[in-house]
Motif scaffolding. Structure first.
Motif, PDB file in Angstrom:
ATOM      1  N   TYR A  36       0.853  -1.181   0.000  1.00 40.27           N
ATOM      2  CA  TYR A  36       0.000   0.000   0.000  1.00 40.27           C
ATOM      3  C   TYR A  36       0.893   1.237   0.000  1.00 40.27           C
ATOM      4  CZ  TYR A  36      -4.421  -2.398   0.953  1.00 40.27           C
ATOM      5  OH  TYR A  36      -5.552  -3.167   0.857  1.00 40.27           O
ATOM      6  N   GLY A  43      -5.188   9.143   2.015  1.00 34.88           N
ATOM      7  CA  GLY A  43      -5.346   7.830   2.628  1.00 34.88           C
ATOM      8  C   GLY A  43      -4.513   6.781   1.907  1.00 34.88           C
ATOM      9  N   LEU A  44      -4.358   5.631   2.538  1.00 32.55           N
ATOM     10  CA  LEU A  44      -3.618   4.535   1.909  1.00 32.55           C
ATOM     11  C   LEU A  44      -4.368   4.026   0.683  1.00 32.55           C
ATOM     12  CD1 LEU A  44      -2.699   4.311   5.056  1.00 32.55           C
ATOM     13  CD2 LEU A  44      -1.976   2.024   4.380  1.00 32.55           C
ATOM     14  N   ASN A  94      -1.447 -11.217   4.711  1.00 34.88           N
ATOM     15  CA  ASN A  94      -2.495 -12.042   5.319  1.00 34.88           C
ATOM     16  C   ASN A  94      -1.896 -13.418   5.499  1.00 34.88           C
ATOM     17  OD1 ASN A  94      -4.593 -14.012   5.617  1.00 34.88           O
ATOM     18  ND2 ASN A  94      -6.044 -12.444   5.000  1.00 34.88           N
ATOM     19  N   GLU A 100      -9.525 -12.607   8.078  1.00 31.90           N
ATOM     20  CA  GLU A 100      -9.237 -11.697   6.976  1.00 31.90           C
ATOM     21  C   GLU A 100      -8.335 -10.555   7.391  1.00 31.90           C
ATOM     22  OE1 GLU A 100     -11.183 -14.497   5.324  1.00 31.90           O
ATOM     23  OE2 GLU A 100     -10.131 -12.935   4.222  1.00 31.90           O
ATOM     24  N   PHE A 104       0.460  -5.357   9.011  1.00 30.00           N
ATOM     25  CA  PHE A 104       1.229  -4.346   8.290  1.00 30.00           C
ATOM     26  C   PHE A 104       2.638  -4.217   8.845  1.00 30.00           C
ATOM     27  CE2 PHE A 104      -1.633  -1.972   5.436  1.00 30.00           C
ATOM     28  CZ  PHE A 104      -2.862  -2.506   5.794  1.00 30.00           C
ATOM     29  N   GLY A 105       3.574  -3.873   7.944  1.00 30.46           N
ATOM     30  CA  GLY A 105       4.897  -3.467   8.389  1.00 30.46           C
ATOM     31  C   GLY A 105       4.859  -2.035   8.889  1.00 30.46           C
ATOM     32  N   THR A 106       6.000  -1.564   9.368  1.00 25.37           N
ATOM     33  CA  THR A 106       6.072  -0.226   9.961  1.00 25.37           C
ATOM     34  C   THR A 106       6.214   0.884   8.932  1.00 25.37           C
ATOM     35  OG1 THR A 106       8.418  -0.585  10.288  1.00 25.37           O
ATOM     36  CG2 THR A 106       6.990  -0.991  12.173  1.00 25.37           C
TER      37      THR A 106
ATOM     38  N   TYR B  35      -8.226   0.490  12.050  1.00 27.31           N
ATOM     39  CA  TYR B  35      -6.825   0.299  12.379  1.00 27.31           C
ATOM     40  C   TYR B  35      -6.354   1.481  13.222  1.00 27.31           C
ATOM     41  CZ  TYR B  35      -6.643  -2.979   8.393  1.00 27.31           C
ATOM     42  OH  TYR B  35      -6.859  -4.012   7.510  1.00 27.31           O
ATOM     43  N   GLN B  37      -2.689   3.658  14.047  1.00 26.47           N
ATOM     44  CA  GLN B  37      -1.303   3.868  13.621  1.00 26.47           C
ATOM     45  C   GLN B  37      -0.654   4.824  14.595  1.00 26.47           C
ATOM     46  OE1 GLN B  37      -0.774   5.640   9.739  1.00 26.47           O
ATOM     47  NE2 GLN B  37       1.297   4.825   9.538  1.00 26.47           N
ATOM     48  N   GLY B  40       5.454   6.298  14.102  1.00 19.22           N
ATOM     49  CA  GLY B  40       6.604   5.448  13.827  1.00 19.22           C
ATOM     50  C   GLY B  40       6.313   3.967  13.803  1.00 19.22           C
ATOM     51  N   GLN B  41       5.035   3.608  13.843  1.00 14.65           N
ATOM     52  CA  GLN B  41       4.681   2.198  13.840  1.00 14.65           C
ATOM     53  C   GLN B  41       3.768   1.872  12.674  1.00 14.65           C
ATOM     54  OE1 GLN B  41       3.367   0.693  17.616  1.00 14.65           O
ATOM     55  NE2 GLN B  41       4.708   2.056  18.776  1.00 14.65           N
ATOM     56  N   GLY B  42       3.624   0.596  12.407  1.00 17.35           N
ATOM     57  CA  GLY B  42       2.728   0.157  11.349  1.00 17.35           C
ATOM     58  C   GLY B  42       1.286   0.216  11.774  1.00 17.35           C
ATOM     59  N   LEU B  43       0.412  -0.126  10.865  1.00 13.86           N
ATOM     60  CA  LEU B  43      -1.013  -0.154  11.181  1.00 13.86           C
ATOM     61  C   LEU B  43      -1.316  -1.358  12.063  1.00 13.86           C
ATOM     62  CD1 LEU B  43      -0.863   1.583   8.501  1.00 13.86           C
ATOM     63  CD2 LEU B  43      -3.229   0.871   8.150  1.00 13.86           C
ATOM     64  N   PHE B  45      -4.294  -3.645  13.576  1.00 13.54           N
ATOM     65  CA  PHE B  45      -5.690  -4.011  13.400  1.00 13.54           C
ATOM     66  C   PHE B  45      -6.456  -3.876  14.705  1.00 13.54           C
ATOM     67  CE2 PHE B  45      -9.342  -6.348  12.034  1.00 13.54           C
ATOM     68  CZ  PHE B  45      -9.685  -7.170  13.095  1.00 13.54           C
ATOM     69  N   TYR B  48     -13.036  -5.686  12.867  1.00  9.20           N
ATOM     70  CA  TYR B  48     -13.450  -5.970  11.491  1.00  9.20           C
ATOM     71  C   TYR B  48     -14.936  -6.334  11.508  1.00  9.20           C
ATOM     72  CZ  TYR B  48     -13.873  -9.219   7.438  1.00  9.20           C
ATOM     73  OH  TYR B  48     -14.264  -9.879   6.308  1.00  9.20           O
ATOM     74  N   SER B  58     -10.926  -8.995  17.914  1.00  2.93           N
ATOM     75  CA  SER B  58      -9.721  -9.528  18.548  1.00  2.93           C
ATOM     76  C   SER B  58      -8.586  -8.521  18.659  1.00  2.93           C
ATOM     77  CB  SER B  58      -9.239 -10.762  17.788  1.00  2.93           C
ATOM     78  OG  SER B  58      -8.948 -10.433  16.444  1.00  2.93           O
ATOM     79  N   LEU B  91      -7.496   4.802  11.514  1.00  2.00           N
ATOM     80  CA  LEU B  91      -7.845   4.652  10.102  1.00  2.00           C
ATOM     81  C   LEU B  91      -8.994   3.669   9.939  1.00  2.00           C
ATOM     82  CD1 LEU B  91      -4.214   4.381   8.709  1.00  2.00           C
ATOM     83  CD2 LEU B  91      -5.778   6.260   8.295  1.00  2.00           C
ATOM     84  N   SER B 100      -9.802 -10.860   2.595  1.00  2.00           N
ATOM     85  CA  SER B 100      -8.663  -9.931   2.595  1.00  2.00           C
ATOM     86  C   SER B 100      -8.086  -9.777   1.205  1.00  2.00           C
ATOM     87  CB  SER B 100      -7.580 -10.420   3.554  1.00  2.00           C
ATOM     88  OG  SER B 100      -6.968 -11.578   3.039  1.00  2.00           O
ATOM     89  N   GLN B 104      -8.834  -3.127   0.062  1.00  2.00           N
ATOM     90  CA  GLN B 104      -9.351  -2.254   1.098  1.00  2.00           C
ATOM     91  C   GLN B 104      -9.124  -0.804   0.683  1.00  2.00           C
ATOM     92  OE1 GLN B 104      -8.167  -3.226   5.141  1.00  2.00           O
ATOM     93  NE2 GLN B 104      -8.073  -5.398   4.654  1.00  2.00           N
ATOM     94  N   PHE B 106      -9.039   2.999   2.021  1.00  2.00           N
ATOM     95  CA  PHE B 106      -8.825   3.656   3.300  1.00  2.00           C
ATOM     96  C   PHE B 106      -9.342   5.096   3.305  1.00  2.00           C
ATOM     97  CE2 PHE B 106      -6.136   0.940   5.962  1.00  2.00           C
ATOM     98  CZ  PHE B 106      -5.819  -0.064   5.066  1.00  2.00           C
ATOM     99  N   GLY B 107      -9.820   5.501   4.463  1.00  2.00           N
ATOM    100  CA  GLY B 107     -10.132   6.897   4.689  1.00  2.00           C
ATOM    101  C   GLY B 107      -8.884   7.672   5.063  1.00  2.00           C
ATOM    102  N   PRO B 108      -8.996   8.992   5.214  1.00  2.00           N
ATOM    103  CA  PRO B 108      -7.841   9.833   5.513  1.00  2.00           C
ATOM    104  C   PRO B 108      -7.407   9.755   6.969  1.00  2.00           C
ATOM    105  CG  PRO B 108      -9.807  11.162   5.358  1.00  2.00           C
ATOM    106  CD  PRO B 108     -10.217   9.782   4.969  1.00  2.00           C
TER     107      PRO B 108
END
Lengths: 114, 115
Positions: A36, A43-44, A94, A100, A104-106, B35, B37, B40-43, B45, B48, B58, B91, B100, B104, B106-108
């Motif tokens: 992404y 947004g992404l 995934n 589902e 994500f990575g950082t 999600y 964020q 400095g980190q990833g998204l 979860f 859902y 979860s 997000l 999956s 997907q 994404f919003g802003p």
């Protein structure tokens, strides 16, 4: 544990030079793989994805990625970058655990130098 | 067509207050994701929603976090008794299908700052 690693948090590249953004994951089972991109103040959006079949996947804006199962990698490449490619790039996986969710990575911040 | 929208775009609150974040998915999208964020980190979860099935909660980090979705429309993420570690960009994403493998959108995001 299953994880996604983007080792490079920032990558500066001169305009028209090639770039490779690295993504590795840890899993012994099949996976689905995604890249992404997040442009400034947006947004992404999906660049490309690998689900099955050919290991070389082409995406939007001239990007491509290659799935390497033995090295558990899914590196993103572009042969010649432009100023407009300045953005943050996220690898996502995934792990096919029966849900589902994407992990994500950082992220890698790509900065194009004029 | 309209994409995923989120409101507010920015929210500053004091520690201990409750906040509510809103997500309007793309019309017709059956799946909706939240999600988080952190800097400095990833998204990460959170939750859902998949059509009429029970949501997958979860990823919610504590019982202070909850989310609702009415049918296949708007979703709200509520954080009660906010803490400073809740500061992040939240997000929302939606997808047409419930797998999956479906893209997907994404919003802003909503940038939450807890003072």
């Amino acid at each position: 544990a299953q994880s996604v690693t983007q080792l490079d948090s920032q990558v500066p590249v001169f305009e028209e030079a090639p770039v490779e953004l690295r993504c590795n994951y840890s899993s012994s089972v099949s996976v689905y793989l995604f890249w992404y991109v997040q442009y400034p103040n947006q947004g992404l959006q999906l660049l490309l994805k690998y689900l099955s079949g050919s290991t070389l996947v082409k995406g939007i804006n001239g990007f491509e990625a290659e799935f390497n199962k033995s090295q558990t990698s899914f590196h993103l490449r572009k042969p010649s970058v432009h100023i407009s490619d300045t953005a943050e790039y996220f690898c996502a996986v995934n792990f096919l655990r029966g849900n589902e969710k994407l992990t994500f990575g950082t992220g890698t911040r790509l900065t194009i130098i004029p | 067509g309209a994409g995923v929208s989120q409101s507010p775009s920015n929210k500053v609150t004091e520690k201990g207050k409750d906040v509510e974040l809103r997500c309007d998915p793309i019309s017709g999208h059956t799946a909706l994701y939240w999600y988080r964020q952190r800097l400095g980190q990833g998204l990460e979860f959170l939750i859902y929603f998949q059509g009429n099935s029970a949501p997958d909660k979860s990823g919610l980090p504590s019982d202070r976090f909850s989310a609702e979705r009415t049918g296949e429309s708007v979703s709200t993420l509520t954080i009660q008794r906010t803490q400073q570690e809740d500061s992040a960009v939240y997000l929302c994403a939606s997808s047409f299908g419930e797998r999956s493998t479906d893209t997907q959108y994404f919003g802003p995001g909503t940038r939450l700052t807890v003072l």
